[in-house]
Write a protein that holds these residues in place. Structure first.
Motif, PDB file in Angstrom:
ATOM      1  N   VAL A   8      11.513   0.010   3.406  1.00 48.09           N
ATOM      2  CA  VAL A   8      11.440   1.022   2.338  1.00 48.09           C
ATOM      3  C   VAL A   8      10.082   1.720   2.288  1.00 48.09           C
ATOM      4  O   VAL A   8       9.972   2.835   1.783  1.00 48.09           O
ATOM      5  CB  VAL A   8      11.787   0.361   0.976  1.00 48.09           C
ATOM      6  N   ASN A   9       9.043   1.080   2.821  1.00 47.19           N
ATOM      7  CA  ASN A   9       7.709   1.691   2.798  1.00 47.19           C
ATOM      8  C   ASN A   9       7.491   2.735   3.883  1.00 47.19           C
ATOM      9  O   ASN A   9       6.451   3.372   3.921  1.00 47.19           O
ATOM     10  CB  ASN A   9       6.627   0.615   2.978  1.00 47.19           C
ATOM     11  N   ASN A  14      10.879   5.946   2.082  1.00 45.81           N
ATOM     12  CA  ASN A  14      10.294   6.559   0.893  1.00 45.81           C
ATOM     13  C   ASN A  14      11.148   7.709   0.364  1.00 45.81           C
ATOM     14  O   ASN A  14      11.426   7.807  -0.825  1.00 45.81           O
ATOM     15  CB  ASN A  14       8.940   7.138   1.310  1.00 45.81           C
ATOM     16  N   THR A  31      10.127  -4.897   2.843  1.00 44.44           N
ATOM     17  CA  THR A  31       9.033  -4.384   3.663  1.00 44.44           C
ATOM     18  C   THR A  31       8.318  -5.569   4.303  1.00 44.44           C
ATOM     19  O   THR A  31       8.405  -6.690   3.796  1.00 44.44           O
ATOM     20  CB  THR A  31       8.043  -3.569   2.810  1.00 44.44           C
ATOM     21  N   GLN A  33       5.097  -4.884   5.076  1.00 48.37           N
ATOM     22  CA  GLN A  33       3.710  -4.507   4.759  1.00 48.37           C
ATOM     23  C   GLN A  33       3.607  -4.206   3.274  1.00 48.37           C
ATOM     24  O   GLN A  33       4.488  -3.550   2.720  1.00 48.37           O
ATOM     25  CB  GLN A  33       3.328  -3.219   5.498  1.00 48.37           C
ATOM     26  N   ASN A  35       1.342  -2.282   1.625  1.00 51.52           N
ATOM     27  CA  ASN A  35       0.937  -0.921   1.213  1.00 51.52           C
ATOM     28  C   ASN A  35       2.032   0.106   1.446  1.00 51.52           C
ATOM     29  O   ASN A  35       3.047  -0.171   2.060  1.00 51.52           O
ATOM     30  CB  ASN A  35      -0.286  -0.502   2.020  1.00 51.52           C
ATOM     31  N   GLY A  36       1.827   1.295   0.888  1.00 53.11           N
ATOM     32  CA  GLY A  36       2.558   2.453   1.374  1.00 53.11           C
ATOM     33  C   GLY A  36       3.714   3.024   0.596  1.00 53.11           C
ATOM     34  O   GLY A  36       4.302   3.984   1.041  1.00 53.11           O
ATOM     35  N   THR A  37       4.069   2.525  -0.596  1.00 56.63           N
ATOM     36  CA  THR A  37       5.237   3.116  -1.275  1.00 56.63           C
ATOM     37  C   THR A  37       4.916   4.434  -1.947  1.00 56.63           C
ATOM     38  O   THR A  37       5.626   4.853  -2.856  1.00 56.63           O
ATOM     39  CB  THR A  37       5.827   2.170  -2.332  1.00 56.63           C
ATOM     40  N   ASP A  38       3.875   5.078  -1.524  1.00 56.09           N
ATOM     41  CA  ASP A  38       3.493   6.411  -1.996  1.00 56.09           C
ATOM     42  C   ASP A  38       3.840   6.647  -3.455  1.00 56.09           C
ATOM     43  O   ASP A  38       3.405   5.966  -4.342  1.00 56.09           O
ATOM     44  CB  ASP A  38       4.137   7.486  -1.119  1.00 56.09           C
ATOM     45  N   ILE A  45      10.612  -4.294  -4.874  1.00 62.11           N
ATOM     46  CA  ILE A  45      10.258  -4.531  -3.467  1.00 62.11           C
ATOM     47  C   ILE A  45      10.164  -6.021  -3.163  1.00 62.11           C
ATOM     48  O   ILE A  45       9.571  -6.788  -3.927  1.00 62.11           O
ATOM     49  CB  ILE A  45       8.927  -3.847  -3.125  1.00 62.11           C
ATOM     50  N   LYS A 180       4.276   9.666   9.648  1.00 62.02           N
ATOM     51  CA  LYS A 180       3.035   9.122  10.208  1.00 62.02           C
ATOM     52  C   LYS A 180       2.660   9.881  11.479  1.00 62.02           C
ATOM     53  O   LYS A 180       3.473  10.587  12.059  1.00 62.02           O
ATOM     54  CB  LYS A 180       3.208   7.636  10.564  1.00 62.02           C
TER      55      LYS A 180
END
Ligand code: GDD
Length: 315
Positions: A8-9, A14, A31, A33, A35-38, A45, A180
């Motif tokens: 999902v990250n 997203n 996930t 990781q 970080n990163g769910t903007d 999560i 990315k």
């Protein structure tokens, strides 16, 4: 209704989470990781790297999702040449763990699962078969394409053998804000934005500009995924291209992006950005998904490219 998004990250995860929430769906995500769910809020999560079948079964029994969107994976074609084993492990083995877990979970009878493949499954196609429809035979030309083709065979096998309600999507190139680096539009856009902020030589380094690809905005792609799982049982055990049907040269992507900037930038071909094999032309046929779901694109290429540049400028 509840949906579970693996990965999902990530870029697509997203956008999909935001879209599903806008449809009133309660969204859960896995996930590997933190970080990163903007900018997605109200997400449930779970840290789960999908390497343990037992932990996935436990998760599915707990969440009881109606839909699973399996996005977790290694998505870079170029990287798959350098990390062949990791690409197969991440893409094939994690999918198998998920399908096997779904089969053994308490939601087996009701859950609908979307596996995500790629136009790279088709590989080298004959000009006569363009635009590529879902019946064209698979001849992948890179490790990434092999991993995604294998997923498509397993998706069908789990439906045929066990009746698991799996649909396999074959998206062609998808682009948009939040992607990315390592993909052509972000690679070009981030260099342009950097040059806008710096003084000195204005040079952009690029790879193969001759290739033609079929681009769709990620915000259209995630609507297609949702529609595929919402549509009645006809889609299970089957494969659907998700694409625009229009060939665009990488050179024209570059020049459109450059035209959205006020800089005078010189273009230089960088041999390190070329690939051992790069299919010259991919165009998909999207009749099948249109007929089944009524899906169509809403974002123009110009809007998408300018949104990507603006997103990077704001970073
Ligand atoms: N990434 C990148 N960076 N590609 C470049 C560059 C550059 O600087 N310069 C030229 N290219 C060319 C590549 O050689 C390729 O022909 C084309 O641009 C598109 O490259 P990517 O954006 O990396 O996408 P891809 O086609 O290899 O794979 C993408 O699309 C697949 C579906 O067709 C990925 O999104 C895959 O995950 C996806 O499955």
């Amino acid at each position: 209704m509840r949906a579970l998004i693996t990965g999902v990250n990530g870029f697509v995860g997203n956008h999909l989470a935001k879209y599903l929430q806008s449809q009133g769906i309660e969204v859960f995500g896995t996930t590997s990781q933190i970080n990163g769910t903007d900018d997605v809020s109200n997400l449930n999560i779970y840290m789960n790297d999908l390497t343990s079948e037992l932990s996935i079964i436990k998760l599915l029994n707990e969440i009881q999702p109606d839909h699973i969107y399996h996005l977790a994976g290694q998505s870079k074609v170029k990287e798959s040449w350098d990390f062949k084993v990791a690409t197969i492990n991440t893409n094939v083995n994690l999918t198998l763990n998920l399908l096997e877990a779904a089969r053994k979970s308490s939601i087996f009878d009701k859950v609908r699962i979307l596996t995500v493949g790629s136009s790279e499954e088709y590989g080298r196609v004959n000009d006569m078969t363009l635009p590529i429809d879902e019946n064209v035979s698979l001849k992948p030309t890179n490790p990434y394409g092999i991993s995604k083709a294998t997923i498509s065979y397993f998706a069908k096998q789990y439906f045929d053998a066990y009746g698991l309600k799996v649909v396999h999507a074959r998206p062609f190139n998808h682009i948009g804000p939040g992607q990315k680096q390592g993909f052509v539009v972000t690679d070009f856009s981030s260099q342009i934005v950097k040059l806008e902020k710096e003084s000195g030589d204005k040079i952009i380094r690029v790879g193969n500009l001759e290739a033609q690809r079929d681009f769709t905005d990620v915000r259209d792609i995630v609507r297609a995924y949702y529609k595929l799982l919402m549509t009645a049982s006809r889609s299970f055990g089957d494969v659907y291209n998700v694409c625009s049907g229009l060939p665009i040269t990488i050179n024209s992507i570059l020049h459109k992006l450059l035209s959205f900037s006020d800089q005078n930038i010189e273009v230089v071909i960088d041999p390190s950005k070329l690939r051992p094999i790069d299919i010259p032309l991919y165009i998909g046929n999207n009749q099948k998904i249109k007929e089944l779901t009524g899906w169509k694109q809403e974002f123009s290429l110009d809007t998408t490219l300018s949104d990507v540049l603006d997103y990077i400028r704001k970073q």
